[in-house]
Design a protein around this motif. Structure first.
Motif, PDB file in Angstrom:
ATOM      1  N   VAL A 118       0.936  -2.211   6.723  1.00 54.10           N
ATOM      2  CA  VAL A 118       2.165  -2.548   6.000  1.00 54.10           C
ATOM      3  C   VAL A 118       3.107  -3.365   6.877  1.00 54.10           C
ATOM      4  O   VAL A 118       3.727  -4.335   6.419  1.00 54.10           O
ATOM      5  CB  VAL A 118       2.861  -1.274   5.490  1.00 54.10           C
ATOM      6  CG1 VAL A 118       4.132  -1.625   4.719  1.00 54.10           C
ATOM      7  CG2 VAL A 118       1.922  -0.457   4.618  1.00 54.10           C
ATOM      8  N   ALA A 119       3.198  -2.999   8.143  1.00 52.17           N
ATOM      9  CA  ALA A 119       4.092  -3.720   9.053  1.00 52.17           C
ATOM     10  C   ALA A 119       3.668  -5.173   9.215  1.00 52.17           C
ATOM     11  O   ALA A 119       4.495  -6.091   9.160  1.00 52.17           O
ATOM     12  CB  ALA A 119       4.120  -3.025  10.412  1.00 52.17           C
ATOM     13  N   ARG A 170       8.932   1.172  12.773  1.00 47.82           N
ATOM     14  CA  ARG A 170       8.836   1.011  14.229  1.00 47.82           C
ATOM     15  C   ARG A 170       7.795  -0.036  14.603  1.00 47.82           C
ATOM     16  O   ARG A 170       7.968  -0.773  15.584  1.00 47.82           O
ATOM     17  CB  ARG A 170       8.526   2.362  14.891  1.00 47.82           C
ATOM     18  CG  ARG A 170       9.655   3.383  14.733  1.00 47.82           C
ATOM     19  CD  ARG A 170       9.544   4.514  15.727  1.00 47.82           C
ATOM     20  NE  ARG A 170       8.334   5.308  15.566  1.00 47.82           N
ATOM     21  CZ  ARG A 170       8.213   6.359  14.775  1.00 47.82           C
ATOM     22  NH1 ARG A 170       9.246   6.736  14.017  1.00 47.82           N
ATOM     23  NH2 ARG A 170       7.082   7.042  14.723  1.00 47.82           N
ATOM     24  N   CYS A 171       6.711  -0.126  13.831  1.00 47.54           N
ATOM     25  CA  CYS A 171       5.723  -1.190  14.071  1.00 47.54           C
ATOM     26  C   CYS A 171       6.344  -2.562  13.851  1.00 47.54           C
ATOM     27  O   CYS A 171       6.102  -3.501  14.628  1.00 47.54           O
ATOM     28  CB  CYS A 171       4.518  -1.013  13.149  1.00 47.54           C
ATOM     29  SG  CYS A 171       3.351   0.268  13.651  1.00 47.54           S
ATOM     30  N   VAL A 172       7.135  -2.689  12.796  1.00 41.58           N
ATOM     31  CA  VAL A 172       7.808  -3.962  12.515  1.00 41.58           C
ATOM     32  C   VAL A 172       8.752  -4.326  13.656  1.00 41.58           C
ATOM     33  O   VAL A 172       8.812  -5.484  14.100  1.00 41.58           O
ATOM     34  CB  VAL A 172       8.570  -3.896  11.179  1.00 41.58           C
ATOM     35  CG1 VAL A 172       9.404  -5.163  10.966  1.00 41.58           C
ATOM     36  CG2 VAL A 172       7.616  -3.702  10.014  1.00 41.58           C
ATOM     37  N   ILE A 173       9.477  -3.340  14.152  1.00 43.23           N
ATOM     38  CA  ILE A 173      10.404  -3.581  15.264  1.00 43.23           C
ATOM     39  C   ILE A 173       9.666  -4.134  16.473  1.00 43.23           C
ATOM     40  O   ILE A 173      10.112  -5.109  17.106  1.00 43.23           O
ATOM     41  CB  ILE A 173      11.138  -2.271  15.643  1.00 43.23           C
ATOM     42  CG1 ILE A 173      12.087  -1.850  14.524  1.00 43.23           C
ATOM     43  CG2 ILE A 173      11.921  -2.459  16.948  1.00 43.23           C
ATOM     44  CD1 ILE A 173      12.651  -0.461  14.689  1.00 43.23           C
ATOM     45  N   HIS A 304       1.958  -5.205  -4.675  1.00 44.80           N
ATOM     46  CA  HIS A 304       1.820  -3.934  -3.959  1.00 44.80           C
ATOM     47  C   HIS A 304       0.517  -3.911  -3.147  1.00 44.80           C
ATOM     48  O   HIS A 304      -0.280  -2.972  -3.230  1.00 44.80           O
ATOM     49  CB  HIS A 304       1.841  -2.759  -4.944  1.00 44.80           C
ATOM     50  CG  HIS A 304       2.353  -1.490  -4.334  1.00 44.80           C
ATOM     51  ND1 HIS A 304       3.299  -0.691  -4.928  1.00 44.80           N
ATOM     52  CD2 HIS A 304       2.042  -0.860  -3.164  1.00 44.80           C
ATOM     53  CE1 HIS A 304       3.552   0.363  -4.162  1.00 44.80           C
ATOM     54  NE2 HIS A 304       2.796   0.282  -3.090  1.00 44.80           N
ATOM     55  N   GLN A 305       0.327  -4.926  -2.330  1.00 42.44           N
ATOM     56  CA  GLN A 305      -0.910  -5.047  -1.571  1.00 42.44           C
ATOM     57  C   GLN A 305      -0.732  -4.838  -0.075  1.00 42.44           C
ATOM     58  O   GLN A 305      -1.692  -4.960   0.700  1.00 42.44           O
ATOM     59  CB  GLN A 305      -1.548  -6.419  -1.809  1.00 42.44           C
ATOM     60  CG  GLN A 305      -0.830  -7.579  -1.127  1.00 42.44           C
ATOM     61  CD  GLN A 305      -1.540  -8.903  -1.310  1.00 42.44           C
ATOM     62  OE1 GLN A 305      -1.356  -9.553  -2.332  1.00 42.44           O
ATOM     63  NE2 GLN A 305      -2.338  -9.308  -0.337  1.00 42.44           N
ATOM     64  N   ALA A 306       0.475  -4.482   0.365  1.00 43.02           N
ATOM     65  CA  ALA A 306       0.731  -4.366   1.805  1.00 43.02           C
ATOM     66  C   ALA A 306      -0.201  -3.370   2.484  1.00 43.02           C
ATOM     67  O   ALA A 306      -0.582  -3.545   3.639  1.00 43.02           O
ATOM     68  CB  ALA A 306       2.185  -3.980   2.060  1.00 43.02           C
ATOM     69  N   PHE A 307      -0.599  -2.333   1.779  1.00 42.57           N
ATOM     70  CA  PHE A 307      -1.452  -1.297   2.352  1.00 42.57           C
ATOM     71  C   PHE A 307      -2.909  -1.719   2.468  1.00 42.57           C
ATOM     72  O   PHE A 307      -3.702  -1.050   3.151  1.00 42.57           O
ATOM     73  CB  PHE A 307      -1.395  -0.034   1.480  1.00 42.57           C
ATOM     74  CG  PHE A 307      -2.210  -0.144   0.216  1.00 42.57           C
ATOM     75  CD1 PHE A 307      -3.484   0.401   0.147  1.00 42.57           C
ATOM     76  CD2 PHE A 307      -1.721  -0.818  -0.903  1.00 42.57           C
ATOM     77  CE1 PHE A 307      -4.252   0.291  -0.998  1.00 42.57           C
ATOM     78  CE2 PHE A 307      -2.479  -0.934  -2.052  1.00 42.57           C
ATOM     79  CZ  PHE A 307      -3.759  -0.374  -2.093  1.00 42.57           C
ATOM     80  N   LEU A 308      -3.299  -2.800   1.802  1.00 44.22           N
ATOM     81  CA  LEU A 308      -4.696  -3.088   1.514  1.00 44.22           C
ATOM     82  C   LEU A 308      -5.444  -3.729   2.682  1.00 44.22           C
ATOM     83  O   LEU A 308      -5.663  -4.943   2.723  1.00 44.22           O
ATOM     84  CB  LEU A 308      -4.791  -3.978   0.274  1.00 44.22           C
ATOM     85  CG  LEU A 308      -6.167  -4.075  -0.403  1.00 44.22           C
ATOM     86  CD1 LEU A 308      -6.636  -2.731  -0.893  1.00 44.22           C
ATOM     87  CD2 LEU A 308      -6.119  -5.075  -1.553  1.00 44.22           C
TER      88      LEU A 308
END
Length: 339
Positions: A118-119, A170-173, A304-308
């Protein structure tokens, strides 16, 4: 409704109805369940008041983000003897937990399937919006290589505001600060040591990019609204790969029209259940608010594909099957959700 397969055992322990199934779900879920001795029944239909009858004779239902487990659905399931709900996702805002508690139904989720998936997608949304990649791609496909209107900005030195500093946030950060040299400020009701936190008004005022990574709850519902948009820096970029209900879409459209908001990337939408995870390309979209969003050239919408990712799907399947085994064997399940 399309049924992938039906494999029922005389042993009620194996009676698991898996709703909202896509082929990529079945590819990972089926072996994970079978490895632990369960034979799931896969349905393409979402679980709702209209389809809950399909869950009869099952002790367990396995659901995803847009299945609607309201009090009526929970009451029906309880009346049929169902005792367990498996969420193959982290969020549980679509489940009436109070009703589950009333009827003694246990709910287990997958709290962390792949924060990197997702990040990384959220960062991809930032890059796409900033450098107008979605527009450039469409132009090139049409033979148009004009660069007018495709100017972006350097991310280095800009300020990113992260709302929600769980594992994904936190991953995005880490990516934005270490990878792009951005200044990162954060807002969270439950701060984590090691990050720079400010109050929400300050984050809104200072951020060039705002990315949402918090769960949907009564406290966060419409955290992006007309009032908070007015507090943002003019031309701000807004990213949402978390939950659609974090944003008041009508207020968002007003912010886009006034140019207070410079660009938006949405992988989620507050009324997505009738739209996402299906092919409606030959239909007329009936949601006028969503249709209006699609008219803006500075808005990117994905389904809604961020998890994919392969890793996330494998982790979801393994954790869901493990939750199922723990619940049905009376063992401790660390992923239970309480009302």
């Amino acid at each position: 409704m399309y049924l992938f397969t039906r494999q029922l055992s005389n042993n009620p322990r194996t009676r698991i109805a898996v709703f909202s199934t896509k082929r990529y779900d079945k590819h990972t879920l089926e072996p994970a369940f079978k490895k632990l001795g369960f034979n799931p029944f896969f349905l393409e239909s979402a679980l709702s008041e209209e389809t809950v009858i399909l869950a009869e004779n099952y002790q367990v239902v396995c659901v995803f983000v847009n299945d609607d487990l309201n009090s009526t659905v929970i009451s029906y399931l309880a009346g049929k003897g169902l005792k367990h709900i498996l969420l193959r996702c982290a969020g549980y805002n679509n489940v009436d937990l109070a009703a589950c508690k009333e009827f003694g139904i246990k709910v287990a989720r997958v709290p962390a399937y792949s924060p990197h998936a997702v990040a990384e997608f959220a960062v991809g949304q930032i890059l796409m919006l900033n450098r107008k990649l979605h527009l450039a791609y469409a132009r090139a496909r049409a033979g148009n290589f004009n660069l007018e209107g495709l100017t972006g900005f350097d991310l280095s030195g800009k300020t990113a505001g992260i709302i929600g500093t769980g594992k994904i946030g936190r991953c995005v950060i880490e990516i934005l600060s270490k990878g792009f040299g951005m200044n990162v400020i954060c807002y969270d009701l439950y701060p984590t040591e090691g990050y720079t936190y400010v109050d929400l008004p300050e984050l809104l005022k200072k951020s060039d990019v705002i990315s949402l990574h918090c769960p949907l709850s009564p406290e966060t519902k419409y955290i992006i609204n007309a009032n908070t948009i007015e507090q943002m820096k003019t031309g701000v970029m807004l990213i949402n790969s978390s939950r659609g209900g974090l944003i008041d879409t009508k207020a968002l459209i007003s912010g886009l029209k006034s140019r207070k908001i410079g660009s938006v990337a949405l992988d989620v939408y507050e009324d997505e259940s009738d739209l996402f995870f299906k092919d409606s390309s030959s239909n007329i979209i009936q949601d006028d608010v969503f249709s209006r969003l699609l008219t803006f050239p500075n808005v990117s919408v994905t389904g809604h594909q961020a998890f994919l990712t392969r890793e996330a799907l494998d982790n979801i399947a393994e954790a869901t099957a493990a939750n199922c085994s723990a619940l049905l064997n009376g063992k401790e399940c660390p992923n239970l959700v309480s009302a």
